[in-house]
Design an enzyme around this catalytic site. Structure first.
Site, PDB file in Angstrom:
ATOM      1  N   ASP A 103      -6.578  19.256 -13.702  1.00 28.55           N
ATOM      2  CA  ASP A 103      -6.933  17.933 -14.220  1.00 28.55           C
ATOM      3  C   ASP A 103      -6.613  17.943 -15.716  1.00 28.55           C
ATOM      4  O   ASP A 103      -7.257  18.644 -16.501  1.00 28.55           O
ATOM      5  CB  ASP A 103      -8.426  17.677 -13.954  1.00 28.55           C
ATOM      6  N   TYR A 163     -15.836  17.325 -14.824  1.00 20.88           N
ATOM      7  CA  TYR A 163     -16.450  15.997 -14.889  1.00 20.88           C
ATOM      8  C   TYR A 163     -17.529  15.886 -13.794  1.00 20.88           C
ATOM      9  O   TYR A 163     -17.314  16.335 -12.659  1.00 20.88           O
ATOM     10  CB  TYR A 163     -15.358  14.926 -14.716  1.00 20.88           C
ATOM     11  N   LYS A 167      -8.355   7.075 -19.028  1.00 19.59           N
ATOM     12  CA  LYS A 167      -8.611   7.683 -20.344  1.00 19.59           C
ATOM     13  C   LYS A 167      -7.393   7.549 -21.258  1.00 19.59           C
ATOM     14  O   LYS A 167      -6.926   6.460 -21.477  1.00 19.59           O
ATOM     15  CB  LYS A 167      -9.051   9.133 -20.159  1.00 19.59           C
ATOM     16  N   ARG A 220       0.863  -1.196   0.000  1.00 12.65           N
ATOM     17  CA  ARG A 220       0.000   0.000   0.000  1.00 12.65           C
ATOM     18  C   ARG A 220       0.896   1.242   0.000  1.00 12.65           C
ATOM     19  O   ARG A 220       0.598   2.236  -0.658  1.00 12.65           O
ATOM     20  CB  ARG A 220      -0.941  -0.009   1.212  1.00 12.65           C
TER      21      ARG A 220
END
Ligand code: P1T
Length: 378
Positions: free
Chosen positions: A170, A98, A195, A46
């Site tokens: 972004d 978004y 994407k 992690r």
């Protein structure tokens, strides 16, 4: 080194034990320690994993940054950045983002006592007016999803930095191939790697790249504490994909430009938005801060929802689906699909019309794509 070379080599070296040219998928949750606290740089996956780290270094190099972090999704990256803020802080966000980012800021982050203002950052003067003494972060998406509005990153950073406010960009729609926000002064660049960066529609992922060590350490602390990191195999898949980012982005753009021109001259279309068209209201800014225009197009069909619905049902190669940035062409209806969580009055103000259709132009042969769109108008 140039972008194409970095895409293939940055962050990676042949495996020292076998010579394998591809970074192995280190499917190990934990790492053996010689003595308590004495290990080879990894103690728990992690916190850090060699495959994920190779991807993180690759992404950092592509964005022209120093530090990368890979996340379970674009939303996991956004959530982690939002946790830099604490109760009483203020966040300014560009108005067209978004739908999931809007939902996160409006429905979750606000509940944590963080004040959020959505504002049209394309209008000069709006940012300065929106800032408060408690503002800690300006968030922008450029080009925005779905209206492809552009925000001047350099101008935004200048205003924000005078007040020691962080700017996060972004960069999902452009990918670092066409836009490098850190070079214009952004403090944080983030992505939905789902994407263009991954480009094959076979995983969900996110990324953050920064220049500043202290900021990176804060974000890594949050990632490790919140468990928002990307899984190992998915990290490997994204790294496999970034190797072809440059060639894919050039192909997306070439096809998108042809399709945008076709739609602009079509009698059944009332408006086309693509930053590479001279008709885009911020064409000059696109030329300043981007090195290309990408593969995303939005357009409005005459006749509203009934015509849009029929068009979306008739396409054969374009697949009616959420998401974007894959090698295959996708089409969707933002008002009903990706931006349903944006209230109708906000959608109306933004121009997210019922006749608005969004295309993610893939890298198929453009003549097939043009023929598909033409038959869907029939
Ligand atoms: O889906 P996820 O990987 O969590 O990424 C969220 C996200 C963040 N930023 C931008 C600009 C995005 O477009 C997205 C996800 N967008 C879609 C799923 C979509 O179809 O628009």
């Amino acid at each position: 080194m140039e972008f194409e070379t970095l895409a293939i080599h940055a962050g990676q070296k042949p495996d020292p034990t076998t010579g394998a040219i591809m970074t192995p998928v280190y499917l190990s949750s934990t790492y053996v320690q010689e003595s308590p606290g004495k290990h080879k740089g990894y103690d728990y996956s992690r916190t850090s994993n060699p495959t994920r780290q190779a991807l993180e270094n690759n992404l950092a190099a592509l964005e022209g940054g120093k530090f990368g972090l890979a996340f379970a999704s674009g939303c996991a990256a956004t959530t982690t950045i939002a946790h830099l803020l604490k109760s009483g802080d203020h966040l300014v966000c560009s108005d067209d983002v978004y739908g999931g980012t809007f939902r996160l800021f409006d429905k979750i982050i606000k509940n944590n006592g963080i004040d959020v203002t959505f504002v049209d950052l394309t209008v000069e003067g709006n940012l300065a007016k929106a800032l408060k003494p408690t503002t800690k972060l300006v968030w922008l998406e450029t080009p925005s999803n779905p209206m492809l509005k552009l925000v001047d990153i350099e101008a935004t950073c200048k205003i924000a930095h005078e007040k020691k406010i962080l700017v996060a960009v972004d960069n999902t729609f452009m990918s670092p191939y066409f836009q490098k926000p850190l070079r214009w002064g952004a403090d944080i660049v983030c992505h939905s790697t789902t994407k263009f960066l991954n480009g094959h529609s076979d995983l969900v992922g996110g990324a953050i790249v920064t220049q500043d060590k202290a900021l990176h350490e804060k974000l890594h602390f949050l990632q490790n504490s919140m468990g928002t990191q990307q899984a190992t195999f998915d990290s490997w898949l994204v790294m496999r994909s970034t190797k072809t980012l440059a060639v894919r982005m050039r192909a997306h753009q070439e096809n998108a430009m042809r399709i945008a021109q076709f739609l602009e001259s079509h009698s059944k279309v009332s408006k086309v938005i693509y930053p590479g068209l001279r008709s885009h209201p911020q064409y000059a800014l696109a030329q300043k801060q981007m090195t290309g225009f990408g593969g995303m197009i939005t357009f409005i069909v005459k006749g509203g929802l009934p015509v849009a619905r029929s068009f979306l049902e008739k396409v054969k190669i374009f697949a009616l689906a959420e998401s974007l940035g894959g090698v295959e062409s996708l089409i969707e209806h933002p008002a009903i699909m990706t931006h349903a969580s944006v209230p109708p009055e906000n959608r109306k103000a933004l121009g997210i019309d019922d006749g608005l259709i969004r295309l993610s132009v893939g890298i198929e042969n453009v003549n097939d794509l043009l023929a598909d769109l033409e038959q869907a108008f029939g």
